[in-house]
Design an enzyme around this catalytic site. Structure first.
Site, short mmCIF file in Angstrom:
data_model
loop_
_atom_site.label_atom_id
_atom_site.label_comp_id
_atom_site.label_asym_id
_atom_site.label_seq_id
_atom_site.Cartn_x
_atom_site.Cartn_y
_atom_site.Cartn_z
N TYR A 1 0.83 -1.21 0.00
CA TYR A 1 0.00 0.00 0.00
C TYR A 1 0.86 1.26 0.00
CZ TYR A 1 0.98 0.98 4.94
OH TYR A 1 1.60 1.30 6.12
N LYS B 1 6.62 -2.23 2.30
CA LYS B 1 5.39 -1.58 2.79
C LYS B 1 4.18 -2.47 2.52
CE LYS B 1 3.38 3.05 2.95
NZ LYS B 1 3.43 3.23 4.39
N GLU C 1 11.88 2.74 14.41
CA GLU C 1 10.98 3.77 13.85
C GLU C 1 9.68 3.75 14.64
OE1 GLU C 1 9.80 2.75 9.81
OE2 GLU C 1 9.82 0.62 10.32
N LEU D 1 11.20 1.32 7.43
CA LEU D 1 10.67 1.67 6.12
C LEU D 1 11.43 2.90 5.62
CD1 LEU D 1 8.26 1.04 4.12
CD2 LEU D 1 7.15 3.00 5.18
N1 PMP Z 1 7.53 3.85 9.01
C1 PMP Z 1 6.37 3.18 9.04
C2 PMP Z 1 6.31 1.86 9.75
C3 PMP Z 1 5.24 3.71 8.42
O1 PMP Z 1 4.07 3.03 8.43
C4 PMP Z 1 5.32 4.98 7.80
C5 PMP Z 1 4.12 5.60 7.16
N2 PMP Z 1 3.57 4.80 6.18
C6 PMP Z 1 6.56 5.64 7.79
C7 PMP Z 1 7.64 5.05 8.41
C8 PMP Z 1 6.72 6.97 7.13
O2 PMP Z 1 6.75 6.83 5.73
P1 PMP Z 1 6.22 7.98 4.75
O3 PMP Z 1 6.99 9.21 5.10
O4 PMP Z 1 6.57 7.47 3.41
O5 PMP Z 1 4.77 8.14 4.98
#
Ligand code: PMP
Length: 281
Positions: free
Chosen positions: A33, A147, A180, A205
């Site tokens: 996603y 993701k 994270e 991620l």
């Molecule tokens: N880490 C995780 C586990 C996340 O779910 C997200 C948000 N989807 C992020 C980091 C931040 O990623 P992004 O800046 O691409 O939204």
């Protein structure tokens, strides 16, 4: 949430937007996603998110039949039909429909693309309040760099945080380092005024907002390092903030009931947050 969603070629009301009980996303979380923020005709980091979507598909070997150009048309149609000025576009692609069986060996299923728009938005204005967070053991699988919709540990972490009156759960690995947030990347500004966020080492991620903010930090002559830091370093830092497509740059002022810095929003976090918005408006 806005009323019209997209499901494999059809734009329809949520009540009529149904996926098969045999969708592999439903059975196994066999799906990927993306979330993209949209405001007044502007997509935030569109290319980054779309590129990551196709990368995620490739990583789990889903053969997606829709091109980037076609995808953009669908996204724009959905925004137009829902008449939204702003919101988060949620895009999901599952491997498709098949009788329940773990293996997809020789399976020729057609991927299922679904899309919704949420108008729920986290503090885009200047009156940003800092948020609280808690820490939690990182018990996720060893591929959090993909993701996928398999988010149960993240779901539990976020819920646990909310139960403790906190906004985010911050994962700590078995060596005591911050990985994270349950749905965000985590940053600190340490006593030497260095901005730190964990390097892309397969344990987090690769956040799109993270990438943009690290570029801004470098371009604006901040001392910026992609380097992991411990929970203790985080608790003793001047500022902590999180980044994500739907929370942008959000300062964290308290973690595990311990105030960060002097417990108020930090100057650098706000500067980076403003730079982020300035870039897209
Ligand atoms: N880490 C995780 C586990 C996340 O779910 C997200 C948000 N989807 C992020 C980091 C931040 O990623 P992004 O800046 O691409 O939204």
């Amino acid at each position: 949430m806005s009323n019209i969603s997209y499901i494999n070629g059809v734009y329809c009301n949520h009540q009529n937007a149904k996926v098969s009980i045999n969708d592999r996303g439903y059975h196994f979380g066999d799906a990927v996603y993306e979330v993209i923020f949209y405001n007044n005709g502007v997509f935030y980091d569109y290319e980054g998110h779309i590129t990551r979507l196709y990368k995620s598909l490739k990583m789990i070997d889903i053969k997606f039949h829709i091109s980037k150009q076609q995808l953009k048309i669908i996204i724009k149609n959905l925004i137009r039909i829902n008449r939204v000025e702003f919101g988060s576009i949620y895009i999901q692609v599952s491997r498709g429909i098949a009788e329940r069986n773990h293996s997809y060996f020789k399976l020729n299923s057609k991927p299922i693309l679904t899309m919704t728009i949420s108008k729920k938005i986290n503090n885009i204005n200047d009156n940003i309040k800092g948020v609280k967070a808690i820490t939690i053991v990182d018990n996720r699988w060893s591929r959090p760099d993909i993701k996928t919709t398999q988010l149960l540990p993240n779901v539990l972490a976020k819920t646990y945080a909310n139960e403790k009156n906190a906004y985010e759960g911050i994962f700590i690995d078995h060596e005591g380092y911050v990985t994270e947030g349950s749905s965000s990347n985590i940053w600190i500004i340490n006593k030497n005024n260095e901005i730190l966020t964990r390097e892309i080492d397969g344990k987090i991620l690769s956040g799109i907002t993270r990438k943009t903010i690290s570029q801004f930090a470098k371009n604006n002559n901040f001392k910026m390092l992609e380097k992991k830091f411990t929970k203790e370093e985080m608790l003793n830092s001047r500022e902590v903030f999180l980044t994500s497509a739907s929370s942008f740059v959000t300062p964290i002022i308290e973690i595990d009931n311990i105030k960060i810095g002097n417990g108020i929003i930090g100057k650098t976090s706000i500067e980076l947050r403003n730079l982020y918005f300035k870039n897209f408006n």
